[in-house]
Design an enzyme around this catalytic site. Structure first.
Site, PDB file in Angstrom:
ATOM      1  N   HIS A 240       0.303   6.232  -8.338  1.00 29.91           N
ATOM      2  CA  HIS A 240       1.290   5.345  -7.366  1.00 29.91           C
ATOM      3  C   HIS A 240       2.499   6.194  -7.586  1.00 29.91           C
ATOM      4  O   HIS A 240       3.069   5.047  -8.531  1.00 29.91           O
ATOM      5  CB  HIS A 240       1.002   4.123  -7.444  1.00 29.91           C
ATOM      6  CG  HIS A 240       1.433   3.507  -6.585  1.00 29.91           C
ATOM      7  ND1 HIS A 240       0.519   2.321  -5.343  1.00 29.91           N
ATOM      8  CD2 HIS A 240       2.533   3.771  -4.855  1.00 29.91           C
ATOM      9  CE1 HIS A 240       1.550   2.143  -3.929  1.00 29.91           C
ATOM     10  NE2 HIS A 240       2.577   3.674  -4.379  1.00 29.91           N
TER      11      HIS A 240
ATOM     12  N   GLY B 188       4.320   1.322   4.374  1.00 33.47           N
ATOM     13  CA  GLY B 188       5.401   1.152   4.958  1.00 33.47           C
ATOM     14  C   GLY B 188       5.442  -0.617   5.367  1.00 33.47           C
ATOM     15  O   GLY B 188       4.812  -1.256   4.136  1.00 33.47           O
TER      16      GLY B 188
ATOM     17  N   GLU C 140       1.240  -6.112  -0.937  1.00 38.13           N
ATOM     18  CA  GLU C 140       2.775  -6.351  -1.646  1.00 38.13           C
ATOM     19  C   GLU C 140       3.111  -7.127  -0.649  1.00 38.13           C
ATOM     20  O   GLU C 140       4.111  -8.709  -1.206  1.00 38.13           O
ATOM     21  CB  GLU C 140       3.067  -4.304  -1.138  1.00 38.13           C
ATOM     22  CG  GLU C 140       3.988  -4.392  -1.710  1.00 38.13           C
ATOM     23  CD  GLU C 140       4.659  -3.287  -1.697  1.00 38.13           C
ATOM     24  OE1 GLU C 140       3.967  -2.206  -1.081  1.00 38.13           O
ATOM     25  OE2 GLU C 140       5.662  -3.090  -3.044  1.00 38.13           O
TER      26      GLU C 140
ATOM     27  N   ASP D  83       5.606   3.736  -8.125  1.00 44.33           N
ATOM     28  CA  ASP D  83       5.686   3.428  -7.537  1.00 44.33           C
ATOM     29  C   ASP D  83       7.303   4.528  -7.162  1.00 44.33           C
ATOM     30  O   ASP D  83       6.909   5.735  -6.576  1.00 44.33           O
ATOM     31  CB  ASP D  83       6.157   2.058  -6.738  1.00 44.33           C
ATOM     32  CG  ASP D  83       6.500   2.648  -5.663  1.00 44.33           C
ATOM     33  OD1 ASP D  83       5.336   2.750  -4.858  1.00 44.33           O
ATOM     34  OD2 ASP D  83       6.164   0.889  -4.931  1.00 44.33           O
TER      35      ASP D  83
HETATM   36 ZN   LIG Z   1       3.548   2.814  -2.879  1.00 42.70          ZN
END
Ligand SMILES: [Zn+2]
Length: 350
Positions: A17, A171, A201, A279
């Site tokens: 990720h 998003g 999240e 991330d």
């Molecule tokens: Zn992400």
């Protein structure tokens, strides 16, 4: 035995990720700004990084404005993809899945194909120069029109087996349900291609439920709020659905209040297929090595836990079963050899 930075770097790892724009090096951003004749902000590193008093996911996402604006040419996309894989290889990441939203890079005339091909070229070049394998994930945006996500899904099918390994949706989660993009998910799954969705999240377990049961996600990005629904958690565990955990980012976006409040130790204990990921290397100011060190420091993880997380990462990769088995065999042997060489006792525990 203390597990230090050098030990973690020596171990083969994955990053599943990892956003392209969020990993733009500050030095490269400086080059691009100069090329464009723009003033280089004095605190460029800080500008690219998320503010420490950042309040939520939406503010975190604002950190991508400058990278997106700078990445509007084929040459730049190729360079940045190459450098991202180069940075990953430098910390011994053997398999990297880079993701990005191609539509955000079509603002100055590039076509979707040019954008995708440039990133693939950069990654392929890095594969030739370094000991790393890569896969590219195309990311649709929750807040954009479902038709655009479907166009992107068609691109995933076109570039499947040419470096693209999955479709993703990212998003602002709140107010933008994944099920709005069902058509796109169907296009991809109908061609037997992988799907991952950012979920749980910024919104509760309903979002993860929707990503899995309505959209057919094969992996979940983050999933920190999965713990709020025990039955769904058991389903995710029973079906070995991988969760892509990004500790630094999860704290920065306030997905969790603190590291101590993060569900990772609980997930690992329950046997969930959790892996550690960056991330965004630049925006979150982290590396995979940093994420492992953080987990060791905050949760007192043992080398056995580290090994489990590493193996989970390779098992969760969007690779064919054959390729994955081959890599897993190599990595397992290498981990044993590394632990033996460093006189680490974990081998006896396995
Ligand atoms: Zn992400």
């Amino acid at each position: 035995m203390k597990i230090n930075r050098e030990t973690i770097i020596s171990l083969p790892k994955t990053d599943l990720h990892c956003h392209l724009d969020g990993g733009l090096r500050a030095s490269t951003a400086r080059d691009f700004l100069r090329e464009d004749g723009e003033a280089v902000p004095g605190q460029l590193e800080e500008k690219l990084r998320v503010a420490s008093d950042n309040a939520d996911l939406e503010q975190y996402l604002e950190s991508f404005e400058l990278p997106c604006r700078l990445l509007q040419t084929a040459g730049r996309l190729e360079r940045v993809a190459y450098e991202l894989a180069e940075d990953a290889a430098a910390e011994n990441i053997r398999y990297l899945e880079v993701r990005f939203a191609p539509l955000l890079h079509c603002e100055q005339g590039l076509t979707l194909d040019q954008v995708i091909e440039s990133v693939l070229t950069g990654l392929e070049q890095a594969e030739q120069d370094y000991n790393i394998d890569t896969g590219l994930i195309l990311t649709g945006l929750r807040q954009s029109s479902p038709e655009k996500t479907t166009v992107l899904a068609e691109k995933v099918t076109e570039y499947w087996n040419r470096g693209v390994v999955a479709l993703d949706l990212a998003g602002a989660e709140r107010g933008h349900p994944a099920k709005d993009h069902l058509e796109a998910f169907y296009v991809v799954r109908n061609r037997n291609i992988n799907l991952t969705v950012h979920a749980g999240e910024d919104f509760g377990p309903e979002s993860i439920h929707q990503a899995i049961h309505y959209c057919g996600a094969h992996r979940i990005g983050h999933g920190v709020r999965l713990r709020e629904d025990e039955e769904l958690l058991n389903y995710v565990n029973d079906h070995r659905i991988p969760l892509e955990i990004c500790l630094s980012s999860n704290v920065q976006t306030r997905a969790v209040e603190s590291y101590e409040a993060h569900p990772l130790p609980d997930y690992l204990k329950k046997g969930l297929r959790v892996s550690l990921n960056t991330d965004n290397r630049t925006v979150s100011d982290t590396t995979v090595t940093d994420e492992y060190l953080l987990a060791i420091e905050k949760f007192n993880f043992s080398l056995r836990d580290v090994r489990r997380l590493i193996i989970n990462g390779f098992k969760s990769a969007f690779l064919s079963y054959d390729k994955k088995s081959e890599i897993l065999e190599e990595v397992t042997l290498e981990l044993e050899e590394q632990f033996f060489r460093r006189d680490l006792t974990v081998v006896d525990e396995l």
